[in-house]
Enzyme design. Structure first.
Site, short mmCIF file in Angstrom:
data_model
loop_
_atom_site.label_atom_id
_atom_site.label_comp_id
_atom_site.label_asym_id
_atom_site.label_seq_id
_atom_site.Cartn_x
_atom_site.Cartn_y
_atom_site.Cartn_z
N LYS A 82 -12.97 -18.94 31.88
CA LYS A 82 -13.73 -17.81 32.45
C LYS A 82 -12.81 -16.65 32.80
O LYS A 82 -11.69 -16.88 33.27
CB LYS A 82 -14.47 -18.26 33.73
CG LYS A 82 -15.21 -19.57 33.56
CD LYS A 82 -15.98 -20.01 34.79
CE LYS A 82 -16.48 -21.43 34.62
NZ LYS A 82 -15.58 -22.47 35.10
N ASP A 84 -14.35 -28.00 31.74
CA ASP A 84 -14.66 -26.68 32.29
C ASP A 84 -13.51 -26.22 33.18
O ASP A 84 -13.23 -26.84 34.21
CB ASP A 84 -15.95 -26.77 33.12
CG ASP A 84 -16.37 -25.40 33.64
OD1 ASP A 84 -16.94 -24.64 32.84
OD2 ASP A 84 -16.11 -25.09 34.81
N TYR A 88 -8.95 -20.91 38.47
CA TYR A 88 -8.61 -22.25 38.99
C TYR A 88 -7.10 -22.50 38.93
O TYR A 88 -6.61 -23.46 39.51
CB TYR A 88 -9.31 -23.36 38.19
CG TYR A 88 -10.82 -23.31 38.16
CD1 TYR A 88 -11.53 -22.44 39.00
CD2 TYR A 88 -11.57 -24.12 37.31
CE1 TYR A 88 -12.92 -22.38 38.97
CE2 TYR A 88 -12.95 -24.07 37.28
CZ TYR A 88 -13.62 -23.19 38.11
OH TYR A 88 -14.99 -23.14 38.07
N HIS A 131 -16.89 -14.87 34.98
CA HIS A 131 -17.04 -15.86 36.07
C HIS A 131 -18.15 -15.48 37.04
O HIS A 131 -18.87 -16.36 37.55
CB HIS A 131 -15.70 -16.01 36.81
CG HIS A 131 -15.51 -17.35 37.43
ND1 HIS A 131 -14.32 -17.99 37.47
CD2 HIS A 131 -16.37 -18.20 38.05
CE1 HIS A 131 -14.43 -19.17 38.08
NE2 HIS A 131 -15.68 -19.31 38.45
P1 NAP Z 1 -19.24 -31.35 42.36
O1 NAP Z 1 -19.04 -31.94 41.02
O2 NAP Z 1 -20.57 -30.88 42.80
O3 NAP Z 1 -18.69 -32.37 43.49
C1 NAP Z 1 -17.35 -32.78 43.52
C2 NAP Z 1 -17.11 -33.58 44.80
O4 NAP Z 1 -17.87 -34.81 44.74
C3 NAP Z 1 -15.68 -33.97 45.00
O5 NAP Z 1 -15.44 -33.99 46.39
C4 NAP Z 1 -15.60 -35.36 44.41
O6 NAP Z 1 -14.59 -36.13 45.03
C5 NAP Z 1 -16.97 -35.91 44.79
N1 NAP Z 1 -17.45 -36.88 43.79
C6 NAP Z 1 -17.48 -36.73 42.44
N2 NAP Z 1 -18.03 -37.81 41.86
C7 NAP Z 1 -18.35 -38.66 42.84
C8 NAP Z 1 -18.95 -39.94 42.84
N3 NAP Z 1 -19.33 -40.53 41.71
N4 NAP Z 1 -19.14 -40.57 44.05
C9 NAP Z 1 -18.75 -39.96 45.21
N5 NAP Z 1 -18.21 -38.73 45.26
C10 NAP Z 1 -18.00 -38.08 44.08
O7 NAP Z 1 -18.16 -30.20 42.60
P2 NAP Z 1 -17.78 -28.74 42.16
O8 NAP Z 1 -16.34 -28.77 41.88
O9 NAP Z 1 -18.32 -27.78 43.16
O10 NAP Z 1 -18.57 -28.43 40.80
C11 NAP Z 1 -18.25 -29.06 39.61
C12 NAP Z 1 -17.63 -28.09 38.60
O11 NAP Z 1 -18.48 -26.97 38.32
C13 NAP Z 1 -16.34 -27.41 39.08
O12 NAP Z 1 -15.26 -28.31 39.11
C14 NAP Z 1 -16.22 -26.28 38.12
O13 NAP Z 1 -15.74 -26.72 36.87
C15 NAP Z 1 -17.67 -25.83 38.04
N6 NAP Z 1 -17.96 -24.75 39.03
C16 NAP Z 1 -18.17 -23.50 38.56
C17 NAP Z 1 -18.42 -22.46 39.45
C18 NAP Z 1 -18.67 -21.09 38.91
O14 NAP Z 1 -18.68 -20.13 39.71
N7 NAP Z 1 -18.88 -20.92 37.63
C19 NAP Z 1 -18.47 -22.69 40.83
C20 NAP Z 1 -18.27 -24.00 41.28
C21 NAP Z 1 -18.04 -25.02 40.36
P3 NAP Z 1 -13.20 -36.52 44.30
O15 NAP Z 1 -12.79 -35.41 43.40
O16 NAP Z 1 -12.28 -36.69 45.47
O17 NAP Z 1 -13.45 -37.81 43.57
#
Ligand code: NAP
Length: 272
Positions: A75, A45, A50, A108
């Site tokens: 997006k 994704d 980004y 988005h």
């Molecule tokens: P998330 O996946 O909810 O959390 C990521 C965080 O958790 C990072 O700090 C990561 O650290 C940590 N983490 C990941 N796996 C872990 C584990 N097994 N144990 C401990 N900590 C862990 O984050 P997000 O980036 O907000 O959401 C995920 C994805 O959704 C995004 O990357 C994006 O692709 C998508 N997204 C879309 C939108 C939208 O508006 N459409 C908005 C937000 C996100 P490290 O990376 O340091 O390991």
């Protein structure tokens, strides 16, 4: 057996866990994606906003898989709200990813980010119809294999369903234990729109929540696995992000346990 794919209403199969890349800079995203693809992810994704589509595209070239093996989502930025600019963005994403097609392209957000909190301000209904029209055309040309939206509420979705030709196939929204927009999820399901769960780990904010810590202990799994499995059992497609190789691997490994109905209810209803 747990399903490894969701199927969009147009028949396209989409791998059941996606690798999130928000906040992974372009210079390191290639390695993160290569690790993810090596561990078995087949769904990445990204988004124009980004700034890392180029690196994602490079990982596709270097991973040793064929293009058809990997599902890529991108997006159109939330700030792009007219037809011509949307068409340009689709072309630019194709170029940066260096691919003949994108598997899924989303709007988005229904409003520019600065205006997202203000549901009572300008709603961009007319503009979203135009941006979505650009997606429909690219879909019909075969440049996009599926199209949809992100961060859309029920009225934003209704606007597209009423005024455009092709119903969105996906709505990507924020879902985690403690943030479960049930009405919106149900609305999407009733309309055959796949819900993707972004920020399934609350962007890292779930790890110090006592209730989640205790429940993960009870199932003898990590907090991340419990949280990602929660989204999956809601029948929504989780998109966890990590740059840490061990976590990238761990986050894919959610198919060896099941959360009871009772605990699903608890996770659905908690608030922090
Ligand atoms: P998330 O996946 O909810 O959390 C990521 C965080 O958790 C990072 O700090 C990561 O650290 C940590 N983490 C990941 N796996 C872990 C584990 N097994 N144990 C401990 N900590 C862990 O984050 P997000 O980036 O907000 O959401 C995920 C994805 O959704 C995004 O990357 C994006 O692709 C998508 N997204 C879309 C939108 C939208 O508006 N459409 C908005 C937000 C996100 P490290 O990376 O340091 O390991």
């Amino acid at each position: 057996m747990d399903k490894q794919f969701f199927t969009l209403y147009n028949g396209l199969k989409i791998p059941a866990i996606g690798f999130g890349t928000w906040q992974i800079k372009n210079d390191i995203v290639k390695d993160a994606c290569l690790t993810a693809l090596k561990e078995g992810y087949r769904h990445i994704d990204t988004a124009k906003a980004y700034g890392n589509e180029k690196g994602v595209g490079e990982s596709l070239k270097e991973c040793g898989l064929t293009r058809e093996d990997v599902f890529i989502t991108s997006k159109i930025p939330a700030e792009i709200k007219d037809y011509e600019d949307a068409k340009r963005c689709i072309r630019e994403s194709l170029e940066l990813l260096d691919t003949k097609y994108i598997d899924l392209m989303l709007i988005h957000a229904p409003r520019p980010w600065e205006e997202m909190a203000n549901r009572n301000g300008h709603r961009y209904f007319k503009e979203n119809i135009e941006v979505y029209r650009a997606l429909e055309e690219a879909f019909e040309e075969g440049l996009l294999k599926s199209i949809g939206v992100s961060n859309f509420d029920i009225d934003d979705l209704n606007n597209i369903i009423k005024n455009n030709k092709i119903k969105p196939m996906v709505n990507q929204i924020c879902i985690f234990a403690g943030c479960t927009p049930t009405d919106l999820i149900d609305y999407c399901k009733n309309n055959n729109i796949l819900v993707e769960a972004y920020s399934p780990l609350a962007t890292g904010r779930l790890f110090d929540k006592p209730l989640i810590i205790d429940m993960a202990k009870k199932y003898n799994v990590s907090i991340a696995k419990l949280a990602i499995r929660y989204c999956y059992q809601l029948d929504t497609l989780p998109l966890p992000k990590s740059i840490t190789p061990s976590r990238i691997k761990e986050n894919l490994d959610i198919f060896d346990f099941e959360i009871s109905e009772e605990d699903m209810k608890i996770l659905k209803n908690i608030s922090f």
